[in-house]
Design a protein around this motif. Sequence first.
Motif, PDB file in Angstrom:
ATOM      1  N   GLY A 406     -30.077   1.243  32.258  1.00 24.05           N
ATOM      2  CA  GLY A 406     -28.972   2.185  32.391  1.00 24.05           C
ATOM      3  C   GLY A 406     -27.649   1.504  32.675  1.00 24.05           C
ATOM      4  N   LYS A 407     -26.683   2.313  33.100  1.00 25.23           N
ATOM      5  CA  LYS A 407     -25.344   1.770  33.355  1.00 25.23           C
ATOM      6  C   LYS A 407     -25.140   1.422  34.817  1.00 25.23           C
ATOM      7  N   ASN A 408     -26.201   1.500  35.617  1.00 27.34           N
ATOM      8  CA  ASN A 408     -26.034   1.190  37.035  1.00 27.34           C
ATOM      9  C   ASN A 408     -26.162  -0.297  37.334  1.00 27.34           C
ATOM     10  N   TRP A 409     -26.714  -1.033  36.392  1.00 23.96           N
ATOM     11  CA  TRP A 409     -26.763  -2.489  36.490  1.00 23.96           C
ATOM     12  C   TRP A 409     -26.106  -3.045  35.229  1.00 23.96           C
ATOM     13  N   ILE A 410     -25.084  -3.847  35.443  1.00 19.53           N
ATOM     14  CA  ILE A 410     -24.354  -4.422  34.306  1.00 19.53           C
ATOM     15  C   ILE A 410     -24.399  -5.942  34.415  1.00 19.53           C
ATOM     16  N   LYS A 411     -24.683  -6.613  33.291  1.00 26.61           N
ATOM     17  CA  LYS A 411     -24.696  -8.080  33.336  1.00 26.61           C
ATOM     18  C   LYS A 411     -23.425  -8.642  32.708  1.00 26.61           C
ATOM     19  N   ILE A 412     -22.871  -9.643  33.378  1.00 25.17           N
ATOM     20  CA  ILE A 412     -21.669 -10.296  32.854  1.00 25.17           C
ATOM     21  C   ILE A 412     -22.011 -11.770  32.686  1.00 25.17           C
ATOM     22  N   LYS A 413     -21.990 -12.249  31.461  1.00 27.18           N
ATOM     23  CA  LYS A 413     -22.235 -13.680  31.267  1.00 27.18           C
ATOM     24  C   LYS A 413     -21.395 -14.182  30.115  1.00 27.18           C
ATOM     25  N   PRO A 414     -21.097 -15.503  30.085  1.00 25.49           N
ATOM     26  CA  PRO A 414     -20.232 -16.009  29.027  1.00 25.49           C
ATOM     27  C   PRO A 414     -20.924 -15.967  27.681  1.00 25.49           C
ATOM     28  N   GLU A 415     -20.123 -16.001  26.647  1.00 20.46           N
ATOM     29  CA  GLU A 415     -20.671 -16.153  25.308  1.00 20.46           C
ATOM     30  C   GLU A 415     -21.422 -17.472  25.267  1.00 20.46           C
ATOM     31  N   VAL A 416     -22.341 -17.606  24.318  1.00 21.95           N
ATOM     32  CA  VAL A 416     -23.017 -18.911  24.207  1.00 21.95           C
ATOM     33  C   VAL A 416     -21.997 -19.984  23.882  1.00 21.95           C
ATOM     34  N   ASP A 417     -22.265 -21.204  24.333  1.00 21.60           N
ATOM     35  CA  ASP A 417     -21.404 -22.327  23.992  1.00 21.60           C
ATOM     36  C   ASP A 417     -21.535 -22.652  22.514  1.00 21.60           C
ATOM     37  N   THR A 418     -20.435 -23.023  21.895  1.00 24.09           N
ATOM     38  CA  THR A 418     -20.518 -23.382  20.475  1.00 24.09           C
ATOM     39  C   THR A 418     -19.782 -24.689  20.203  1.00 24.09           C
ATOM     40  N   LEU A 419     -20.159 -25.349  19.133  1.00 22.04           N
ATOM     41  CA  LEU A 419     -19.499 -26.568  18.666  1.00 22.04           C
ATOM     42  C   LEU A 419     -19.209 -26.390  17.174  1.00 22.04           C
ATOM     43  N   ASP A 420     -18.056 -26.922  16.722  1.00 26.39           N
ATOM     44  CA  ASP A 420     -17.779 -26.934  15.286  1.00 26.39           C
ATOM     45  C   ASP A 420     -18.244 -28.268  14.732  1.00 26.39           C
ATOM     46  N   LEU A 421     -19.174 -28.235  13.778  1.00 25.84           N
ATOM     47  CA  LEU A 421     -19.804 -29.473  13.314  1.00 25.84           C
ATOM     48  C   LEU A 421     -19.834 -29.538  11.782  1.00 25.84           C
ATOM     49  N   ALA A 422     -19.806 -30.764  11.272  1.00 31.89           N
ATOM     50  CA  ALA A 422     -19.822 -30.948   9.814  1.00 31.89           C
ATOM     51  C   ALA A 422     -21.258 -30.919   9.305  1.00 31.89           C
ATOM     52  N   VAL A 423     -21.434 -30.331   8.114  1.00 29.25           N
ATOM     53  CA  VAL A 423     -22.771 -30.293   7.510  1.00 29.25           C
ATOM     54  C   VAL A 423     -22.918 -31.559   6.665  1.00 29.25           C
ATOM     55  N   ILE A 424     -23.837 -32.436   7.046  1.00 27.59           N
ATOM     56  CA  ILE A 424     -23.956 -33.707   6.306  1.00 27.59           C
ATOM     57  C   ILE A 424     -25.267 -33.830   5.523  1.00 27.59           C
ATOM     58  N   GLY A 425     -26.201 -32.939   5.756  1.00 31.12           N
ATOM     59  CA  GLY A 425     -27.452 -32.999   5.003  1.00 31.12           C
ATOM     60  C   GLY A 425     -28.198 -31.696   5.111  1.00 31.12           C
ATOM     61  N   ALA A 426     -29.294 -31.592   4.349  1.00 33.55           N
ATOM     62  CA  ALA A 426     -30.098 -30.371   4.414  1.00 33.55           C
ATOM     63  C   ALA A 426     -31.495 -30.649   3.912  1.00 33.55           C
ATOM     64  N   GLU A 427     -32.369 -29.679   4.144  1.00 37.47           N
ATOM     65  CA  GLU A 427     -33.708 -29.737   3.600  1.00 37.47           C
ATOM     66  C   GLU A 427     -33.894 -28.457   2.795  1.00 37.47           C
ATOM     67  N   TRP A 428     -34.568 -28.558   1.649  1.00 34.18           N
ATOM     68  CA  TRP A 428     -34.816 -27.351   0.859  1.00 34.18           C
ATOM     69  C   TRP A 428     -35.673 -26.377   1.654  1.00 34.18           C
ATOM     70  N   GLY A 429     -35.427 -25.091   1.453  1.00 29.38           N
ATOM     71  CA  GLY A 429     -36.200 -24.075   2.153  1.00 29.38           C
ATOM     72  C   GLY A 429     -37.606 -23.966   1.591  1.00 29.38           C
ATOM     73  N   GLU A 430     -38.402 -23.072   2.209  1.00 27.16           N
ATOM     74  CA  GLU A 430     -39.776 -22.870   1.752  1.00 27.16           C
ATOM     75  C   GLU A 430     -39.992 -21.399   1.435  1.00 27.16           C
ATOM     76  N   GLY A 431     -41.044 -21.108   0.665  1.00 25.83           N
ATOM     77  CA  GLY A 431     -41.399 -19.718   0.355  1.00 25.83           C
ATOM     78  C   GLY A 431     -40.268 -19.038  -0.374  1.00 25.83           C
ATOM     79  N   LYS A 432     -39.846 -17.877   0.167  1.00 26.46           N
ATOM     80  CA  LYS A 432     -38.804 -17.138  -0.546  1.00 26.46           C
ATOM     81  C   LYS A 432     -37.441 -17.814  -0.426  1.00 26.46           C
ATOM     82  N   ARG A 433     -37.389 -18.851   0.406  1.00 22.95           N
ATOM     83  CA  ARG A 433     -36.140 -19.594   0.527  1.00 22.95           C
ATOM     84  C   ARG A 433     -36.170 -20.910  -0.260  1.00 22.95           C
TER      85      ARG A 433
END
Length: 550
Positions: A406-433
């Motif tokens: 309900g509205k009688n208990w409210i949680k206040i917490k920061p957004e998750v921490d984030t980093l801006d990062l370059a994409v330098i590689g990948a792996e092909w997906g599996e199944g429908k990906r």
Amino acid sequence: MLFMDFSRCCERLEGTSGRLDMIDIIAQELPGLTDEELPVFVRFIMGRIFADWSSRKLGIGPNLLFEAIGAVAGVPKERVVGKINSTGDVGQAVEELLSVKSQMTFFHEELDLVRVYTSLIGIAEMEGKKSQREKLLAVRRLLGNAHPLEGRYLARIMLEELRIGVGEGSVREAVAKAFRVDSALVEHAQQALNDMGEVARLAKIGPDALRDVQITPFHPVRMMLAQQGSISDMIEEHGEIAAEFKYDGSRFQFHKKGNWARLYSRRLEDVTGALPDVIQQLLAATDHDVILDGEVIAIKDGKPMPFQSVLRRFRRRHDVAEAQEAIAMVPNVFDILWLDGETLIDLPLLERRLRLEAVVTQYVAPQVRGDDPEVITKTYEDALAAGHEGIMIKVPSSPYSPGQRGKNWIKIKPEVDTLDLAVIGAEWGEGKRAHVFGSFLVACQDAGKLVPLSRVATGFSEEQLAEVYELLKDSVLKTSGKEVTFEPSLVFEVGYAELQASSNYEGGFALRFPRFIRLRDDKDISDIETIGSVRERYKRQANTAQAYQK
Ligand code: AMP
């Protein structure tokens, strides 16, 4: 009540889709039941055998059940499994198998609702080496006396999955209707008792019995939950509010009567055996009979540990003593639901708090009260600086509402921490990906050089994966097996739970729970995080952990 009558009622409910009609069907049955039958009927109709507070299990796996069905129907287990696969429903499979068999047998001992329940209790109580064999025989005896229709519902009940679409809400309305009591009263009693069977019994006695409902120690109560919100909204709406640190651990409920104490998890499982240290600490903190609500956190080498370590301890069955040494658990108590025989959940938080402070001498979570946004914001900042998740804001006049978000208990917490990062590689997906990239290697920069930091494989929608594939497919520099390397061009914003020192990646760090947040096509490769700033963040994280010790 004959189990056949119960089964016919289930059949009618299964063929009914309107909620009001279902409520009517159930309400008609209830007044005619004896005191013994009523709780059983109510639990069974919801597909449950035991009270919700109970962690008792029947201990019959699907395999054992299928074997018993096979034995009773005179067919091999494989046929039973085949039938279940073709019908998609155990109940229907059993009904069909038993109807073939019943054409050949002439004698049935009539099954009675309460006797079925007593047999199931007996099965649940079978323990030890020979118990599987004994359970198998008991299930065979029960099913052997079942008519096909009874078999349909008996099998489903044994798997605690009745599939007739009757939820707690419908049963609550039916109980209210059958015994002419206010459904809010029924709900209130259910919150305290966590057993609709017992609630129905009280409703039959009358509204006063529901109103005077008492919590019973060692019957765990559902936990009150929190919503998201803001400090300013809460102050605007309520004036004075109460703020506590939000501890990042695991919820517990502690029950104590005399020297006997148990600890329950958020899912109301009995975790006493796994956490003897927490029990000892709480026993030492009070001489009273109590039910306390709190959060246990883990400390190792003086530092708070990620809550996974707490979960690991909650699941621990073996080597508990060793685990205790490595990780110290600290309870933080923030509420009291029952004290020396008195149920407190309807009292305002402030009054519960006074009782809590009066009877528990240690581990009570500090609380700050006020209507000044600056004071509450300062508490929030203190919480983060001390390494906690944020704060909880609670309405001082509010009751304890078990199971309610309900509205009688409210949680206040920061957004998750984030980093801006370059994409330098990948792996092909599996199944429908398989036609797109499924997981990505991301990097920060160190004096113009790119330093791998993590792999990111979660947080993407299918559309985002397709979009990212289009953006990257022409930047492939090298392919080796399923791995590709890119000419860096794309920046991802990546969320994470924690930075960890790691030798797996060149930069010496790794991300815990990396998660794709969004594409930063507004950013250039030269804008990504530097290893210096990552190091800074890591240090800050360590400092907050240290500040926590003080
Ligand atoms: P969340 O799990 O993010 O919905 O947040 C609610 C949870 O925070 C509760 O279920 C508790 O396990 C936990 N918690 C930590 N500190 C407190 C506190 N002071 N009061 C209430 N809940 C708390």
